[in-house]
Each structure stands twice: as structure tokens, then as C-alpha cells.
Design a protein around this motif. Structure first.
Motif, mmCIF file in Angstrom:
data_model
loop_
_atom_site.group_PDB
_atom_site.id
_atom_site.type_symbol
_atom_site.label_atom_id
_atom_site.label_comp_id
_atom_site.label_asym_id
_atom_site.label_seq_id
_atom_site.Cartn_x
_atom_site.Cartn_y
_atom_site.Cartn_z
ATOM 1 N N ALA A 1 7.550 1.746 -13.383
ATOM 2 C CA ALA A 1 6.903 2.295 -12.178
ATOM 3 C C ALA A 1 7.218 3.790 -12.061
ATOM 4 O O ALA A 1 6.333 4.603 -11.753
ATOM 5 C CB ALA A 1 7.358 1.542 -10.932
ATOM 6 N N HIS A 2 8.477 4.145 -12.312
ATOM 7 C CA HIS A 2 8.839 5.575 -12.286
ATOM 8 C C HIS A 2 8.052 6.333 -13.356
ATOM 9 O O HIS A 2 7.551 7.432 -13.115
ATOM 10 C CB HIS A 2 10.349 5.744 -12.535
ATOM 11 N N TRP A 3 7.935 5.712 -14.530
ATOM 12 C CA TRP A 3 7.189 6.342 -15.624
ATOM 13 C C TRP A 3 5.701 6.504 -15.266
ATOM 14 O O TRP A 3 5.109 7.571 -15.459
ATOM 15 C CB TRP A 3 7.353 5.497 -16.901
ATOM 16 N N TYR A 4 5.106 5.435 -14.708
ATOM 17 C CA TYR A 4 3.667 5.475 -14.386
ATOM 18 C C TYR A 4 3.385 6.582 -13.362
ATOM 19 O O TYR A 4 2.401 7.308 -13.460
ATOM 20 C CB TYR A 4 3.236 4.108 -13.853
ATOM 21 N N LYS A 5 4.295 6.725 -12.418
ATOM 22 C CA LYS A 5 4.151 7.774 -11.408
ATOM 23 C C LYS A 5 4.108 9.165 -12.067
ATOM 24 O O LYS A 5 3.295 10.006 -11.691
ATOM 25 C CB LYS A 5 5.329 7.667 -10.428
ATOM 26 N N ARG A 6 4.951 9.365 -13.060
ATOM 27 C CA ARG A 6 4.953 10.662 -13.762
ATOM 28 C C ARG A 6 3.653 10.867 -14.555
ATOM 29 O O ARG A 6 3.121 11.973 -14.614
ATOM 30 C CB ARG A 6 6.157 10.759 -14.716
ATOM 31 N N VAL A 7 3.164 9.785 -15.157
ATOM 32 C CA VAL A 7 1.900 9.876 -15.900
ATOM 33 C C VAL A 7 0.773 10.290 -14.944
ATOM 34 O O VAL A 7 -0.047 11.164 -15.254
ATOM 35 C CB VAL A 7 1.552 8.530 -16.565
ATOM 36 N N ILE A 8 0.745 9.644 -13.795
ATOM 37 C CA ILE A 8 -0.323 9.917 -12.834
ATOM 38 C C ILE A 8 -0.247 11.372 -12.356
ATOM 39 O O ILE A 8 -1.277 12.052 -12.224
ATOM 40 C CB ILE A 8 -0.239 8.919 -11.659
ATOM 41 N N GLN A 9 0.978 11.840 -12.135
ATOM 42 C CA GLN A 9 1.138 13.238 -11.706
ATOM 43 C C GLN A 9 0.662 14.208 -12.775
ATOM 44 O O GLN A 9 -0.030 15.171 -12.489
ATOM 45 C CB GLN A 9 2.611 13.524 -11.380
ATOM 46 N N ALA A 10 1.043 13.929 -14.021
ATOM 47 C CA ALA A 10 0.711 14.847 -15.124
ATOM 48 C C ALA A 10 -0.727 14.668 -15.605
ATOM 49 O O ALA A 10 -1.274 15.535 -16.278
ATOM 50 C CB ALA A 10 1.668 14.621 -16.294
ATOM 51 N N THR B 1 11.947 -8.855 -1.630
ATOM 52 C CA THR B 1 12.261 -7.441 -1.831
ATOM 53 C C THR B 1 11.572 -6.870 -3.068
ATOM 54 O O THR B 1 11.595 -7.466 -4.131
ATOM 55 C CB THR B 1 13.793 -7.277 -2.011
ATOM 56 N N ARG B 2 10.958 -5.721 -2.922
ATOM 57 C CA ARG B 2 10.305 -5.005 -4.018
ATOM 58 C C ARG B 2 11.231 -3.913 -4.529
ATOM 59 O O ARG B 2 11.778 -3.145 -3.741
ATOM 60 C CB ARG B 2 9.009 -4.330 -3.532
ATOM 61 N N THR B 3 11.357 -3.808 -5.882
ATOM 62 C CA THR B 3 12.189 -2.772 -6.494
ATOM 63 C C THR B 3 11.432 -2.140 -7.657
ATOM 64 O O THR B 3 10.840 -2.851 -8.468
ATOM 65 C CB THR B 3 13.507 -3.387 -7.043
ATOM 66 N N TYR B 4 11.469 -0.814 -7.725
ATOM 67 C CA TYR B 4 10.806 -0.128 -8.833
ATOM 68 C C TYR B 4 11.491 -0.461 -10.159
ATOM 69 O O TYR B 4 12.706 -0.404 -10.263
ATOM 70 C CB TYR B 4 10.875 1.399 -8.645
ATOM 71 N N VAL C 1 0.839 -1.202 0.000
ATOM 72 C CA VAL C 1 0.000 0.000 0.000
ATOM 73 C C VAL C 1 0.877 1.256 0.000
ATOM 74 O O VAL C 1 0.560 2.243 -0.675
ATOM 75 C CB VAL C 1 -0.992 -0.005 1.188
ATOM 76 N N ALA C 2 2.008 1.191 0.695
ATOM 77 C CA ALA C 2 2.921 2.344 0.683
ATOM 78 C C ALA C 2 3.429 2.604 -0.739
ATOM 79 O O ALA C 2 3.564 3.758 -1.161
ATOM 80 C CB ALA C 2 4.093 2.100 1.640
ATOM 81 N N ILE C 3 3.703 1.537 -1.467
ATOM 82 C CA ILE C 3 4.138 1.700 -2.866
ATOM 83 C C ILE C 3 3.020 2.322 -3.697
ATOM 84 O O ILE C 3 3.242 3.261 -4.472
ATOM 85 C CB ILE C 3 4.568 0.336 -3.463
ATOM 86 N N LEU C 4 1.806 1.807 -3.512
ATOM 87 C CA LEU C 4 0.653 2.351 -4.260
ATOM 88 C C LEU C 4 0.512 3.849 -3.988
ATOM 89 O O LEU C 4 0.271 4.647 -4.898
ATOM 90 C CB LEU C 4 -0.630 1.622 -3.851
ATOM 91 N N LYS C 5 0.670 4.192 -2.723
ATOM 92 C CA LYS C 5 0.526 5.602 -2.359
ATOM 93 C C LYS C 5 1.615 6.440 -3.014
ATOM 94 O O LYS C 5 1.360 7.517 -3.558
ATOM 95 C CB LYS C 5 0.589 5.763 -0.851
ATOM 96 N N ASP C 6 2.837 5.931 -2.987
ATOM 97 C CA ASP C 6 3.939 6.662 -3.596
ATOM 98 C C ASP C 6 3.717 6.843 -5.098
ATOM 99 O O ASP C 6 4.029 7.892 -5.663
ATOM 100 C CB ASP C 6 5.260 5.938 -3.338
ATOM 101 N N LEU C 7 3.174 5.805 -5.745
ATOM 102 C CA LEU C 7 2.907 5.920 -7.179
ATOM 103 C C LEU C 7 1.822 6.958 -7.458
ATOM 104 O O LEU C 7 1.746 7.517 -8.548
ATOM 105 C CB LEU C 7 2.456 4.567 -7.746
#
Ligand code: PNW
Length: 474
Positions: free
Chosen positions: A460-469, A453-456, A71-77
Motif C-alpha cells: 500500500a505504501h508502495w502503490y501510493k508512491r507509484v500513484i504520486q510519481a 482493524t485495517r493496516t497498510y 474511502v479515507a484509505i482510498l483518498k490517502d492512497l
């Protein structure tokens, strides 16, 4: 940020929510902990030879223990929707309401609270293929009583999670269970009944879905106001040529793959072409009845209209060609369909043989679904790309970019009300019969480390930018 291609400067409307998805058996692990009963996948994976490398979901991503990290990852994304499924035998060990496992209920209540506390809306699937073993011993999806068992189960979940969940999905892709699990023996429960079991499974899935829908409608809807539907996959099917025979072949392919599971719910009864073709072939095969079981008039009315939105899984496309009637051989759904399918060699290939990239296909499918069933709202509950797990997953980014671009065009140009997208999948996970050889995650999971272990990944970095924009960026 740079904007992408045709969708330059177009933004997703406020009504659209980005999300990510997963499913209980594929991520939870803890297969025999805290009172959980065995399900058909627990049984299936422990038979040597069923799964690539004899992998199991015994531990999987260990999300049963690591859900707060997820859930912390989801939130960060920045996602607003998380689609997950409930393990039926975790909360009802033998599938019946006689024995309810409070620890199992607590797990999902805690997960839902964790999501909501972090501003993420749960999209809950009641059934994503992990049937309690006891119910399989009674015939599983071939037993008409499964609808009653499913109704009792749904009621237990609605009671526990009803106040927090606005989007429900009863059954994930009944067709995949019916064909792959009851028809081809590739998925649990490993039955090889491609000529008739498939159709009984399809009918019982529709009845079970309707029961769960009607229970929500009668007992919970007024109080909680949630929306309930079933989840249906559709590929895009293109005709091989412009001949009318190939056009009919496309229509049949759609109705046998999509309509067989959707028509009774979103319209009424089986699709006519399915009724006609199975009846015809059954007769040729010497049956005095059709291998396709009938619905009674009462059942048709009970099932029809049991949806509040359309939940679409869409990944890929294929090319369909008319096939001459084959000689009589043992009955199969393939002969009932009577087509040959192929792919366009120019479509990029994923690690899954059935998954090729044809982004415009999604826009076509959205239009087909809108035209055929006219839902007031569509959520794309699965769409994603498989590879072998590399961190710099540029092909996944390209795939998602281009599919999202077509969703945006369907919304802005075609006026289709797509309100959500839950990318498959958040985590690399147990990919059914393929074990861990095909990876769909935007987050890598190290299945060799005890802590999983979870690693981006780059995606994932790209999706986060899409969501922001709220736009398709590079
Ligand atoms: C879905 N097809 O299955 C399932 O809902 C997921 O659990 C699974 O992990 C994911 O897709 C990836 O496989 C599908 O042939 C299986 O078109 C097959 C098809 C589509 C979806």
C-alpha cells in the motif's frame, strides 16, 4: 525515487487512472441487516464443508459499516477509481422490483457520495456473484427469464446512482459463475452441470448483460452519458510447441474461456470453433441437438455491440497443448475444449494454485484483446497477487510492479488505450471457497478483531508512491 527497470522514466499518460477494487459479498458483511434479503452466497457459506474452515462473509471486512474508513484509505492512497459491486438482495431482497429496500439504496448512494466528495470515481459492478436466493430458486442463471429480472434490477440501480456513475459493469466474470458455480459445484449455487448447465448459464449471462446495456442505452445514456460493459477475464495462453495443433489448441482455449462470454457481445454470436466442437461432441454422445443452445437471429443482433469499453481481469498465464480426442465419457466442457494445460515451473507461485506471475502475459493479452475485439478503451478491472497476509508483502510489490510495467509498455509502445487499473484488491477479504486463507489486499484486515482493524501493507505504501510519481517506482 528510483525508477523501475525497462520502464525507467516512462510515466503513465494523463488519461490513465489508478484505482483499487472490491466486491459486495467479499467485503460488506451485514449479511442480514437493514432489510437485506438472502443471496446464494449467504446460503452456500452456511452449509458446513463448502468453504475452507467453514468461514463466511457474514461480517467479512464489515465495509457496510466502515465504508467511510475505506474511502479515507482510498483518498490517502491517491487512487482516482474505486471499483465496487452492488449486492442485489440488499436493495431488492427477493431480487424483484416488487419490494425495494430503501436502506440498501441509501448505503450505495452514501458510498458514492463519499467517494465523489473525496475525488474518487466509482466503477460500479451490478453483479459480482451474489444472486438473490429467490431467483436461484427459480433456476438462477439457468433460467432464461433471468435476463428480465436482471434488467429490472439494473434499472433500479441506474435510477438511484445514474447521475454519479460514469463506468458501469453489468456482470463480473460470467464464466467463473458458469463454470465454478453451475459446472463444478465449487462456488454458489453449487451445481454440478459441467456439460450443459455451463452453456445455458453463458447464454443467459449474455442476454442479461445485453438487456441491462439496452436499458441504459434507451433510458439513461442521453441524460447521464455513462459507459456500460461486461467484465471478462483472460489468462495468457501460450502454445506448448510450435506445432499447428498446439496453435489450434490455444485458439480453442481462448474461445472457450473468453469468447464463450465475449464473442456475442464484442462481435456476434458464439465463436465458430465453440459451435463446431460442442455440436460434434454432442452428436458423438448421442444427442439429437447440440448441448450449446442457439441464439436466434434477433438475439444475435440485440446482444451484438452492447459495450462501450472493455473491462479486463487478468492475473496469470498457462501453457496449452493439443489433446487427442478422448473416448466418449460423460459430457463436459473440458472434453469440448480438448486441451491439456500446464504452467511454466519458473513462474513465481502465489497462495492461489491458479495464480502464477508471468508479467509479459498481460501485455500479450492486451494485444490479443485489442486485435480480436478492437475496443476503443480498456480498463484493467482486476489484477493482483495472493499470499497469506503478511504485512511486508514484497512478492505482491514485485508482481504489481512488473505487471504495471507491461501495461505501460502496452500503452506507450503498442498504442493500446488502457485508461484505468483497479488493483485487486484494496482490502484482504472473503476469497470465496478459500475463505480467508488467501489474501489479496494491499491493506491488511484483522478478521479476529471486532473492529476489523485495517493496516497498510508495504504494497500500500508502495502503490501510493507509484500513484504520486505516475511511474513505476521501487
Ligand atoms: C476473480 N482464474 O476471480 C474475482 O472476480 C474476484 O472476486 C476474486 O476475489 C479474484 O479474482 C481472486 O480470485 C477469478 O482462474 C477467479 O483465472 C479465477 C480466475 C481469475 C479470476
Amino acid at each position: 525515487v528510483a525508477f523501475y527497470g525497462a520502464s525507467a522514466e516512462k510515466v503513465f499518460p494523463d488519461s490513465f487512472k489508478f484505482g483499487a477494487a472490491g466486491a459486495s459479498y467479499q467485503i460488506e458483511g451485514a449479511w442480514n441487516e437493514d432489510g437485506k434479503g438472502p443471496n446464494i452466497w449467504d446460503t452456500f457459506v452456511h452449509v458446513p464443508g463448502r468453504i475452507k474452515n467453514n468461514s463466511t462473509g457474514d461480517i467479512a471486512c464489515d465495509s457496510y459499516h466502515k465504508y467511510k474508513e475505506d474511502v479515507a484509505i482510498l483518498k490517502d492512497l491517491g487512487v482516482k477509481l474505486y471499483r465496487f459491486s452492488i449486492s442485489w438482495s440488499r436493495i431488492m431482497p427477493d431480487g424483484t422490483p416488487y419490494n425495494i429496500n430503501q436502506a440498501g439504496i441509501d448505503y450505495y448512494v452514501n458510498l458514492v457520495h463519499e467517494l465523489i466528495d473525496n475525488g474518487i470515481e466509482p466503477v460500479v459492478t451490478l453483479y459480482h456473484w451474489d444472486l438473490p436466493q429467490h431467483l436461484e430458486d427459480l433456476g438462477g442463471w439457468l433460467n432464461p427469464r433471468i435476463a428480465d429480472y436482471f434488467g429490472d434490477y439494473a434499472r433500479v440501480v441506474y435510477k438511484a446512482l445514474g447521475p454519479y456513475v460514469k463506468y458501469w459493469i453489468t456482470i463480473n466474470e460470467p464464466g467463473t459463475t458458469c463454470v465454478t458455480g453451475y459446472g463444478q459445484a465449487v462456488f454458489a449455487p453449487g451445481k454440478d452441470l459441467i456439460g450443459d448447465g455451463v452453456y445455458h448459464c453463458a447464454q443467459n449471462s449474455a442476454k442479461a448483460h445485453a438487456k441491462a446495456y439496452r436499458i441504459y442505452e434507451a433510458e439513461f445514456k442521453q441524460q447521464y452519458g455513462g459507459k456500460v460493459t461486461i467484465n471478462i477475464p483472460s489468462a495468457m495462453y501460450y502454445p506448448k510447441t510450435t506445432s499447428s495443433l498446439d496453435a489450434e489448441a490455444v485458439e480453442r482455449t481462448f474461445e472457450f474461456n473468453v469468447g464463450l462470454y465475449a464473442n456475442a457481445i464484442f462481435k456476434s454470436n458464439w465463436p465458430q470453433v465453440v459451435i463446431d466442437r460442442v455440436a460434434n461432441r454432442s452428436k458423438l454422445e448421442g444427442y439429437s441437438f447440440s448441448r450449446l443452445p442457439e441464439f436466434s437471429q434477433e438475439e444475435i443482433e440485440y446482444i451484438s455491440g452492447t459495450y462501450d469499453y472493455f473491462a479486463l481481469n487478468m492475473y496469470s498465464s498457462s501453457i496449452v497443448e493439443y489433446a487427442d480426442e478422448w473416448a466418449i465419457s460423460s459430457p463436459t466442457i473440458w472434453l469440448d475444449i480438448g486441451t491439456i494445460t500446464s504452467i511454466d515451473p519458473s513462474w513465481p507461485k502465489s497462495a492461489s494454485p491458479w495464480l502464477n506471475s508471468d508479467p509479459p502475459g498481460l501485455r500479450y493479452v492486451l494485444n490479443n484483446i485489442q486485435e480480436k475485439y478492437n475496443p476503443s478503451e480498456i480498463i484493467i478491472t482486476e489484477n493482483g497477487w495472493s499470499d497469506t497476509g503478511e504485512l511486508d508483502d514484497q512478492k505482491r510489490i514485485t508482481y504489481c510492479k512488473e505487471y504495471l510495467s507491461n501495461i505501460l509498455d502496452a500503452i506507450l509502445e503498442d498504442g493500446i488505450n488502457v485508461t484505468g487499473y483497479t488493483l485487486w484488491s484494496l482490502l484482504d477479504n472473503f476469497e470465496w471457497a478459500e475463505g480467508f486463507t488467501q489474501r489479496f489486499g494491499i491493506i491488511q484486515v484483522d478478521f479476529d478483531s471486532p473492529s476489523r482493524t485495517r493496516t497498510y501493507k508495504s504494497s500500500a505504501h508502495w502503490y501510493k508512491r507509484v500513484i504520486q510519481a505516475r511511474a513505476i517506482v521501487d
